[in-house]
Design a protein around this motif. Sequence first.
Motif, short mmCIF file in Angstrom:
data_model
loop_
_atom_site.label_atom_id
_atom_site.label_comp_id
_atom_site.label_asym_id
_atom_site.label_seq_id
_atom_site.Cartn_x
_atom_site.Cartn_y
_atom_site.Cartn_z
N GLN A 65 87.29 79.61 95.95
CA GLN A 65 87.86 80.82 96.44
C GLN A 65 87.09 82.01 96.18
OE1 GLN A 65 91.77 81.04 94.73
NE2 GLN A 65 90.95 81.30 92.45
N THR A 66 86.97 82.93 97.00
CA THR A 66 86.38 84.18 96.83
C THR A 66 87.05 85.04 96.04
OG1 THR A 66 85.30 86.26 98.00
CG2 THR A 66 87.28 85.25 98.80
N GLU A 91 84.90 79.91 100.62
CA GLU A 91 85.86 78.94 100.51
C GLU A 91 85.48 77.79 100.65
OE1 GLU A 91 88.79 80.37 103.31
OE2 GLU A 91 87.74 79.80 105.03
#
Lengths: 228, 289
Positions: A131-132, A139
């Motif tokens: 996840q960013t 992602e």
Amino acid sequence: MKYLQTLLLVSLIGLLSSCVGDDFVEDRIDPVLRINNAIESLEVGTDYQFEFTYFNNVGQQAAAEVVWESSDANIISITSSGLATAIQPGDVELTATVSGPDDQIFQTLQVSAGATTTEVEVATVRTGVIQTTTFYDLEGDFELVQNDDGTLTLNIADNYKASSGLPGLYVYLTNNPRSISGAFEIDEVKTFSGAHSFEISGVELNEYSHLLYFCKPFNVKVGDGEIN
Amino acid sequence: MNLQKSIITILLITIAGSLIAGGGWPQPKGKGYIKLSEWWVVADQHYTDLGRIDPNVTTGIFNTSIYAEYGLSDRLTTVVYFPFFSRSYQNNIFSGTTGDIITPGEAINGIGDTDISLKYGLTRPGSKLAIATTLTFGLPFGNNSGGTQGQLQLGDGEFNQMIALDAGTGWEAGSTPFYANASVGFNNRTNEFSDEIRYSFELGAHLFSKKLWVTGRLTGTESLKNGATAETSNSTSIFANNSEFLSIGGELAYNFNDNWGLSVGVANAVRGEIIFASPSYSVGVFTKF
């Protein structure tokens, strides 16, 4: 000429102010106590030495004083150094505790004393989701696989995508998702969409807790993924 | 009438010295303008490719440069921008928990990327509407991969050629001279860098008995994004590939006498992609001859 002198003075001030300064990153995390050789049961009349690894509040492996306790020393007794002895059949809870400067952390194991010693089955695949943590796209799912030859393969799933504008993006294994300090650098990211893999050697499957994506030119974390 | 025309002509010649690159006004033959200046930006944040602002390690870039214009004829002017001393650095990064160093800071020094231009006036000198075209060669003299990670840059590492068109005009409102100049250019870049459209708009006024030029400036770059992506590029800061920005800035240029003056300027990107999101500053001493 005095104008030139003025500019030279200003330039000098500017150059002096261009000295390398200091930035600080907030890299504090919760310490972790990891038991490396957990068992489900211990054969009555035998001993078993538990081993542990302690990661401090920046995710670095560190020495620690661990106190071991048994919920019923008449079934399984355990020394302060983690040497357990099964005395008679039954179930106990073994607790390892580390006292830190701020609080205590502990791990518990449910162990039976019985006819055989059985180690907890170790998974050969760990999974997670990237996840960013920034305003860059990042992602996708991933799995970390233990190969027969002892190496690891990091498989990034086909739902992965990352911003192609990200310069100098690298992927790491780390026990502190806030920092590359002590992290294992896997490789530079060259694929920004779709499935791809990284081959990793010299690393144990359970050695690290997170994937970390890091932009080297900007020297900043871009995203992470907990390895479950 | 002749007097008014003369005043406007003098005004336009003066404007040529106050603009970044002379705008639509070439220098008269044998006349010139030289500016010694310090320009710098120190940034701890940048625009991402989504146009949002993210933090980065504090990075500074300093250019000490000479900018010079010289009129080869009344219509043809040669222009040189030479950053003869450039410095780029990144701060040390320390753990906020332990105080231990995580990444040591670094700095590099050298010369920066240099521009050589030829400006040709498409309109007659003294025209109310001055139009000029400029061909610029961007020479990659600056180090584009300094530091242990190649993350420090004094240039972009590519030879670029830009053709630009300027149009400017001057007028007086009351006793105050004004000028406006618009510019648009196409920057052809090599080494897999994306080509760019560059544009600017300036509005200036000559105040305080024509001692002080006050200039507002809108400057922008739009990338055509027809070059390499991050797969092959490691550049950041102000030298990144595919970067874009729109900046608003201002400059004060004070004339101590007919020949010498001092300028100070500031600009800040209000929109951008893969570029620092912090203001840049400049100070300079200029002379006209």
